[in-house]
Design a protein around this motif. Structure first.
Motif, mmCIF file in Angstrom:
data_model
loop_
_atom_site.group_PDB
_atom_site.id
_atom_site.type_symbol
_atom_site.label_atom_id
_atom_site.label_comp_id
_atom_site.label_asym_id
_atom_site.label_seq_id
_atom_site.Cartn_x
_atom_site.Cartn_y
_atom_site.Cartn_z
ATOM 1 N N ASP A 190 1.950 -7.527 1.443
ATOM 2 C CA ASP A 190 1.254 -8.773 1.752
ATOM 3 C C ASP A 190 0.946 -9.508 0.448
ATOM 4 O O ASP A 190 0.979 -8.925 -0.630
ATOM 5 C CB ASP A 190 -0.053 -8.501 2.502
ATOM 6 C CG ASP A 190 -0.429 -9.636 3.439
ATOM 7 O OD1 ASP A 190 0.153 -10.745 3.333
ATOM 8 O OD2 ASP A 190 -1.305 -9.422 4.283
ATOM 9 N N PHE A 226 -2.966 0.093 -3.646
ATOM 10 C CA PHE A 226 -2.134 -1.111 -3.643
ATOM 11 C C PHE A 226 -1.386 -1.225 -4.970
ATOM 12 O O PHE A 226 -1.981 -1.100 -6.039
ATOM 13 C CB PHE A 226 -3.002 -2.352 -3.420
ATOM 14 C CG PHE A 226 -3.532 -2.436 -2.022
ATOM 15 C CD1 PHE A 226 -2.812 -3.082 -1.027
ATOM 16 C CD2 PHE A 226 -4.741 -1.851 -1.689
ATOM 17 C CE1 PHE A 226 -3.288 -3.150 0.269
ATOM 18 C CE2 PHE A 226 -5.239 -1.920 -0.398
ATOM 19 C CZ PHE A 226 -4.506 -2.566 0.579
ATOM 20 N N PRO A 260 -7.015 -6.618 -3.377
ATOM 21 C CA PRO A 260 -7.537 -5.532 -2.551
ATOM 22 C C PRO A 260 -7.886 -4.304 -3.392
ATOM 23 O O PRO A 260 -7.475 -4.187 -4.539
ATOM 24 C CB PRO A 260 -6.372 -5.228 -1.607
ATOM 25 C CG PRO A 260 -5.166 -5.557 -2.423
ATOM 26 C CD PRO A 260 -5.555 -6.752 -3.250
ATOM 27 N N ASN A 261 -8.613 -3.401 -2.789
ATOM 28 C CA ASN A 261 -8.958 -2.123 -3.404
ATOM 29 C C ASN A 261 -8.577 -0.999 -2.468
ATOM 30 O O ASN A 261 -8.626 -1.203 -1.252
ATOM 31 C CB ASN A 261 -10.458 -2.051 -3.704
ATOM 32 C CG ASN A 261 -10.808 -2.823 -4.946
ATOM 33 O OD1 ASN A 261 -10.235 -2.606 -5.997
ATOM 34 N ND2 ASN A 261 -11.755 -3.740 -4.823
ATOM 35 N N ARG A 272 0.853 -1.192 0.000
ATOM 36 C CA ARG A 272 0.000 0.000 0.000
ATOM 37 C C ARG A 272 0.887 1.240 0.000
ATOM 38 O O ARG A 272 1.669 1.454 0.914
ATOM 39 C CB ARG A 272 -0.936 -0.013 1.203
ATOM 40 C CG ARG A 272 -2.042 0.985 1.064
ATOM 41 C CD ARG A 272 -3.196 0.655 1.961
ATOM 42 N NE ARG A 272 -4.367 1.343 1.442
ATOM 43 C CZ ARG A 272 -5.578 1.119 1.831
ATOM 44 N NH1 ARG A 272 -5.816 0.195 2.728
ATOM 45 N NH2 ARG A 272 -6.573 1.791 1.329
ATOM 46 N N TYR A 321 -1.681 -11.457 -1.920
ATOM 47 C CA TYR A 321 -3.111 -11.402 -2.211
ATOM 48 C C TYR A 321 -3.446 -12.402 -3.306
ATOM 49 O O TYR A 321 -2.752 -12.475 -4.318
ATOM 50 C CB TYR A 321 -3.518 -9.992 -2.663
ATOM 51 C CG TYR A 321 -3.352 -8.970 -1.561
ATOM 52 C CD1 TYR A 321 -4.368 -8.750 -0.641
ATOM 53 C CD2 TYR A 321 -2.164 -8.260 -1.430
ATOM 54 C CE1 TYR A 321 -4.216 -7.824 0.378
ATOM 55 C CE2 TYR A 321 -2.000 -7.339 -0.409
ATOM 56 C CZ TYR A 321 -3.026 -7.129 0.491
ATOM 57 O OH TYR A 321 -2.862 -6.219 1.511
ATOM 58 N N ASN A 353 -8.852 -12.387 -5.609
ATOM 59 C CA ASN A 353 -9.399 -11.554 -4.534
ATOM 60 C C ASN A 353 -8.423 -10.423 -4.190
ATOM 61 O O ASN A 353 -7.936 -10.340 -3.071
ATOM 62 C CB ASN A 353 -9.693 -12.424 -3.305
ATOM 63 C CG ASN A 353 -10.486 -11.688 -2.256
ATOM 64 O OD1 ASN A 353 -11.235 -10.769 -2.565
ATOM 65 N ND2 ASN A 353 -10.295 -12.062 -1.014
#
Length: 152
Positions: free
Chosen positions: A124, A42, A132-133, A32, A126, A130
């Motif tokens: 991280d 991200f 992230p946003n 991020r 992901y 799925n």
């Protein structure tokens, strides 16, 4: 190109960025951002190409600087390049972004550290299905266009 009514303010020249999809199983590594451009989105690890560097050298150096991961024995591959002009950001900029890829050996342990907490909130893994946003705009644009780093 006009500078949106800002007289005598020269626009910055285009820069070259190299970013890398680090793939492990069906997951990718994202951090991020802490930045004037794309803050809190991200993004992939990466950064500016330095004079004389190959794309592969830049990708490996940036990953080590940002995450502590050593990519030395892994094969880094060129994927594609995009042209990104950021006019809506507080700091206008233009990047030619080179996208690379490395597939990590799932048998090896890969410890990821946040080496630049002033530039990234953290890293991280992901799942590809799925993510992230919100995603960093150039990455989001690619994915909405159907780009899949696993399929190449």
């Amino acid at each position: 190109m006009e500078n949106n009514g800002e007289p005598n303010t020269p626009l910055p020249p285009p820069r070259v960025a190299v970013v890398i999809f680090i793939l492990k199983n069906r997951s990718i590594l994202l951090g991020r951002r802490r930045s004037t451009v794309g803050d809190a989105t991200f993004a992939l690890p990466g950064g500016h190409l330095e004079f004389g560097e190959s794309f592969e050298e830049c990708a490996a150096r940036e990953v080590k600087e940002e995450t502590g991961l050593e990519l030395g024995r892994n094969k880094i591959e060129y994927l594609t390049v995009t042209n990104n002009v950021f006019l809506e950001q507080p700091k206008k900029c233009h990047y030619v972004t080179v996208f690379m890829r490395v597939v990590l050996d799932v048998e090896e342990e890969h410890v990821v550290k946040n080496m630049e907490p002033d530039k990234c909130y953290g890293w991280d893994w992901y799942a590809w299905e799925n993510l992230p946003n919100p995603l960093f705009w150039p990455l989001e644009k690619m994915l909405k266009g159907g780009f899949d780093p696993f399929a190449i």
